[in-house]
Design a protein around this motif. Sequence first.
Motif, short mmCIF file in Angstrom:
data_model
loop_
_atom_site.label_atom_id
_atom_site.label_comp_id
_atom_site.label_asym_id
_atom_site.label_seq_id
_atom_site.Cartn_x
_atom_site.Cartn_y
_atom_site.Cartn_z
N THR A 239 0.95 -1.38 0.26
CA THR A 239 -0.44 0.36 0.16
C THR A 239 1.01 1.38 -0.10
O THR A 239 0.45 2.05 -0.74
N VAL A 240 2.30 1.35 0.94
CA VAL A 240 2.30 2.41 0.94
C VAL A 240 3.36 2.78 -0.83
O VAL A 240 3.60 3.75 -0.89
N LEU A 241 4.04 1.45 -1.31
CA LEU A 241 4.75 2.40 -2.31
C LEU A 241 3.93 1.96 -2.96
O LEU A 241 4.17 2.80 -4.20
N PHE A 242 1.79 1.62 -3.30
CA PHE A 242 1.25 1.84 -4.32
C PHE A 242 1.09 3.85 -3.93
O PHE A 242 1.52 4.07 -4.86
N LEU A 243 1.16 4.26 -3.44
CA LEU A 243 0.58 5.31 -3.27
C LEU A 243 1.70 6.62 -3.15
O LEU A 243 1.77 7.44 -3.71
N ALA A 244 3.33 5.90 -3.03
CA ALA A 244 4.11 6.34 -3.24
C ALA A 244 4.53 6.64 -5.04
O ALA A 244 5.46 7.27 -5.54
N SER A 245 3.76 5.63 -5.65
CA SER A 245 4.21 5.49 -6.87
C SER A 245 3.46 6.35 -7.63
O SER A 245 2.36 7.28 -7.74
N ASP A 246 3.15 6.14 -9.54
CA ASP A 246 3.11 7.20 -9.98
C ASP A 246 1.70 6.59 -10.20
O ASP A 246 0.50 6.90 -11.22
N SER A 247 1.73 5.06 -10.35
CA SER A 247 0.07 4.80 -10.38
C SER A 247 -1.07 4.94 -9.38
O SER A 247 -2.45 5.24 -9.95
N SER A 248 -1.20 6.03 -8.48
CA SER A 248 -1.24 6.33 -7.50
C SER A 248 -2.08 7.93 -8.07
O SER A 248 -2.97 8.66 -6.97
N ALA A 249 -1.97 8.14 -8.87
CA ALA A 249 -2.10 9.84 -9.43
C ALA A 249 -3.15 10.42 -9.08
O ALA A 249 -3.86 11.45 -8.78
N PHE A 250 -4.46 9.52 -9.44
CA PHE A 250 -5.95 10.31 -9.16
C PHE A 250 -6.28 9.86 -7.88
O PHE A 250 -7.46 10.24 -7.37
N LEU A 251 -5.52 9.09 -7.15
CA LEU A 251 -6.26 8.93 -5.56
C LEU A 251 -5.09 10.07 -4.64
O LEU A 251 -4.65 10.16 -4.55
N THR A 252 -5.99 10.71 -4.10
CA THR A 252 -5.68 11.77 -3.04
C THR A 252 -6.73 11.82 -1.83
O THR A 252 -7.97 11.76 -1.98
N GLY A 253 -6.40 12.30 -0.65
CA GLY A 253 -7.45 12.66 0.40
C GLY A 253 -7.92 11.43 0.88
O GLY A 253 -8.95 11.60 2.24
N GLN A 254 -7.06 10.16 0.69
CA GLN A 254 -8.31 9.15 0.87
C GLN A 254 -6.97 8.19 2.78
O GLN A 254 -5.86 8.48 2.40
N CYS A 255 -8.18 7.69 2.93
CA CYS A 255 -7.66 6.98 4.91
C CYS A 255 -7.85 5.44 3.95
O CYS A 255 -8.84 5.01 4.05
N LEU A 256 -6.54 5.13 4.05
CA LEU A 256 -6.55 3.91 3.36
C LEU A 256 -6.44 3.03 4.68
O LEU A 256 -6.00 2.18 5.26
N THR A 257 -7.74 1.96 5.02
CA THR A 257 -7.34 1.05 6.37
C THR A 257 -7.16 -0.25 5.77
O THR A 257 -7.58 -0.71 4.70
N VAL A 258 -5.40 -0.43 6.37
CA VAL A 258 -5.09 -1.97 6.06
C VAL A 258 -4.86 -3.25 6.91
O VAL A 258 -3.92 -2.97 8.51
#
Length: 265
Positions: A239-258
Amino acid sequence: MNANLKAAGGQSDFASLKGRVAIVTGAGQGLGRAFAKAFAACGAIPVIAEINAAKGEAVAKEIADAGGQAFAIATDVASQESIAAMIEAVERRYGRIDILVNNAGIFSTLDMRPFDQIPLEEWERVLRVNVTGPFLCSRAVLPAMRRAKFGRIIHMASGAVTMGRPNYLHYIASKGALAGMTGSMARELGDTGITVNAILPGATFTEIERKTVSPEQKVRIVAQQCIPRAETPDDLVGTVLFLASDSSAFLTGQCLTVDGGATHR
Ligand SMILES: NC(=O)c1ccc[n+]([C@@H]2O[C@H](COP(=O)([O-])OP(=O)(O)OC[C@H]3O[C@@H](n4cnc5c(N)ncnc54)[C@H](O)[C@@H]3O)[C@@H](O)[C@H]2O)c1
């Protein structure tokens, strides 16, 4: 992909992370250490911004021994001067800051006690490190991220805030604040290429012993999850790597429960 680092817990599915500079605060142990190693395994350069200099250096050495790059710099996220010195050193060395993981926190050293027994100084210290720290660090990386028109800010909040867990109200207050800051920061930065998200981990068992989960509680926690096994740092790495990557460009302001499905929303 570096096989030694992969064996040490890294993942390699995020090619866009290669060459990125990722500040991970509090990366001298526990989750931050796992994240730093995972960034290095992807070819990113983790900056281990840790108050315990010896622990930070030890993680940088682990990464270097496995063939990766890392930079450890003693940093107190409660101090604006210490953060400014860290940012200046990173800018001087690499000329960029792409990712900030606000991971440092007063956590494994916390004593559990009813809220009417929490000393005011302890309350203030937890909020200073766990809330003011991410506020100051996030502000400090903005010039570099704005310049690049790219940035990823990831807050480590906690699934505990959604469960009403008792006996560490300062900690709960601090993580609730971080979750609240996520959406507001994301909205302020929406047109800059900088995203801001939070991860809410469930109880995650690292190499560090802590008093906040007793063995009986651990059994109960695992029983509440859809996936009935104890959560480990590697369960958060993807989840950290995904949020840090270019792939998550349109995902913001979210709280992701893992949390292995302990809570749903
Ligand atoms: N492990 C879990 O179950 C869990 C669950 C939810 C959220 N979290 C959060 O994830 C983060 C990491 O958790 P962990 O289990 O690795 O915690 P941890 O207590 O093992 O590690 C925290 C790290 O932060 C460092 N640190 C403390 N104060 C600092 C300061 N002022 N400046 C810089 N560094 C400082 C510590 O030295 C330590 O290396 C924390 O923010 C924690 O609240 C953890």
